[in-house]
Design a protein around this motif. Sequence first.
Motif, short mmCIF file in Angstrom:
data_model
loop_
_atom_site.label_atom_id
_atom_site.label_comp_id
_atom_site.label_asym_id
_atom_site.label_seq_id
_atom_site.Cartn_x
_atom_site.Cartn_y
_atom_site.Cartn_z
N UNK B 18 0.84 -1.19 0.00
CA UNK B 18 0.00 0.00 0.00
C UNK B 18 0.88 1.24 0.00
N UNK B 19 0.23 2.39 -0.22
CA UNK B 19 0.92 3.67 -0.19
C UNK B 19 0.23 4.59 0.81
N UNK B 20 1.02 5.34 1.54
CA UNK B 20 0.51 6.34 2.47
C UNK B 20 0.82 7.70 1.87
N UNK B 21 -0.24 8.52 1.67
CA UNK B 21 -0.09 9.73 0.86
C UNK B 21 -0.28 11.03 1.63
N UNK B 22 -0.97 10.96 2.77
CA UNK B 22 -1.24 12.22 3.49
C UNK B 22 -0.89 12.06 4.96
N UNK B 23 -1.06 13.15 5.71
CA UNK B 23 -0.64 13.13 7.10
C UNK B 23 -1.55 12.27 7.99
N UNK B 24 -2.81 12.08 7.60
CA UNK B 24 -3.70 11.25 8.39
C UNK B 24 -4.37 10.23 7.48
N UNK B 25 -4.18 8.97 7.81
CA UNK B 25 -4.80 7.86 7.08
C UNK B 25 -5.54 6.99 8.06
N UNK B 26 -6.73 6.55 7.68
CA UNK B 26 -7.49 5.63 8.53
C UNK B 26 -7.63 4.29 7.81
N UNK B 27 -7.43 3.22 8.57
CA UNK B 27 -7.73 1.89 8.05
C UNK B 27 -8.88 1.35 8.89
N UNK B 28 -10.00 1.09 8.22
CA UNK B 28 -11.20 0.66 8.94
C UNK B 28 -11.73 -0.61 8.28
N UNK B 29 -13.03 -0.77 8.27
CA UNK B 29 -13.60 -1.89 7.53
C UNK B 29 -13.97 -3.06 8.42
N UNK B 30 -14.33 -4.15 7.76
CA UNK B 30 -14.86 -5.33 8.45
C UNK B 30 -13.85 -5.95 9.40
N UNK B 31 -14.37 -6.71 10.33
CA UNK B 31 -13.53 -7.54 11.20
C UNK B 31 -12.97 -8.71 10.39
N UNK B 32 -11.82 -9.17 10.81
CA UNK B 32 -11.23 -10.35 10.18
C UNK B 32 -10.56 -10.08 8.85
N UNK B 33 -10.20 -8.84 8.59
CA UNK B 33 -9.58 -8.51 7.30
C UNK B 33 -8.07 -8.30 7.40
N UNK B 34 -7.54 -8.36 8.59
CA UNK B 34 -6.09 -8.30 8.72
C UNK B 34 -5.53 -6.99 9.22
N UNK B 35 -6.35 -6.16 9.82
CA UNK B 35 -5.87 -4.85 10.29
C UNK B 35 -4.90 -5.04 11.46
#
Lengths: 176, 352
Positions: B18-35
Amino acid sequence: MKIQAEMTIPNKQKTGEEMCGVLYIHFYDKHELFERYPHMIFDTTTYFKNTFRPEWLSSDLAKEMVFDVDKSVVESPYCIMSPIFGQIAPERLSGGVHALLLMLQDTKELMVWATNCGDNCAKWILKIAEKKDLHIGLSHYMRFGDPDEPMEAILVNTGREIHNTRDYFHAIAEVW
Amino acid sequence: MVGSYEFKISSEHISYEFAIKRNITFIQGDSGTGKTTLIELLEQALVSPSDVGVAVETKAEWEVLDNNIWRQSVHLTWCNKIVFIDEGLWCLSSKDFARFVKNSGNYVVIISREPHKSLNMLPHSTKEMYRIRYVDGINTLEEIYPTEKFVPSQKPDIIVTEDENAGFVFFTAVAERSGSECYQGKGKPNIDNVLRENNYFSGKKILIVADGAAFGPQIKFFNNLIELYPNIQLWLPESFEYLILSSPLFDSTKEVREILANPSHKISTEYFSWERFFTWCLKQEAAKQGTWYNKNNLNVCYKRDCCCKDKQCALYTEGDKLDLILGAYAPLFRADNETKMKPESTLKRLSF
């Protein structure tokens, strides 16, 4: 620990049927939930790891939840087959499944922070609440289904009864 | 810190790119996806980069912030790093955390579903909210709220702006021209108040306009709103200032073109949101052109047809100014009996 509700919470009972459960949603940010309910379980994974009992994974409902959310098969209480990691122990399940399994337990005073759960856990929260009264803390807008899909819950903040996802949206909008 | 940073993280069982492009990034989404697994791999690689079976390829310097590090204030020494944070961090709602994000010069990647009140002080973009998606054996980040979903597609009867200043003045002019109405939401939470007070304007077509660069904390709620009320649409350009900068008014400016082509390579953590940067940029570019822009007081040059046809003016263009700024969506904001916007090829600009 007593679950403190702000308002009188009505008992829902279907005529001629056994009392079914109700989902009670306590919608506050995390710190406010902690102040109101100091014994709420926020770190569901650590709590699960330290309190796990093998019978928690014996029911069909538990196995269905593990398969649906984590795509993993419960072969025995201490052996779960993950499509990514192979054989794993129960503590390697996702935080959302840990939260669901805690909600499933028949412990009236246990209150779980449901923001540990993704939207894919929402239908299981409703299913658990069909069987028993379930109090959850929630600090984000969880999607409980498609527009106007039936759901039964009470928003404890206002005492508002919720009968579908539209009611839920408006109930949350009032307190957000 | 400035720029976009690629990451490749892998173990025997699982990989992430993945790429991080800005000062604040959120990773959310369903449970069980590998966060959580992502954070665990990064933590293991930090402890012992070479002998834990985890490979991390990136040009960025990075850290993982947990409760112990926070308590010991180790994070206060970090600068120009990408800081990964799991949702267990208790201080996420605190003003100290907001201050850390704003002033430290780091990028933060936060795994959390909660729209933290403190982070309302640090507006974050709807574009930098991701879920983890498994594609061809690799976990990647997929935008939860892609821009193309939040554009106008029907002529609105009513426009509701998040902005109460220049953006509201502009869209009021748009509404007046097309026979629509315009309301100001006076900030994101009040947009819903406006809608509720008017019973969601039943039977009318509504367009909510808000700055995508800062609408992150509200997007999930409003995304559900537009699902329930198909008469309501959401338009999330980066910001109103971005609309002006990307219009023909500034298309001859090389610096502006370069910024718009690759904003992440031009916008540093000095600006805690791209909205702030585009406001500053527009002020600077307008001043260079001998004119001005003020967020609190919209210069008439941005909403009226040119008055200076006989004089040299950097913002001179032929064509309806409102249409130029509305861009491709201009036809949706015309009164039904008006002619369509002239093609861009007929627009003239004085060269200096």
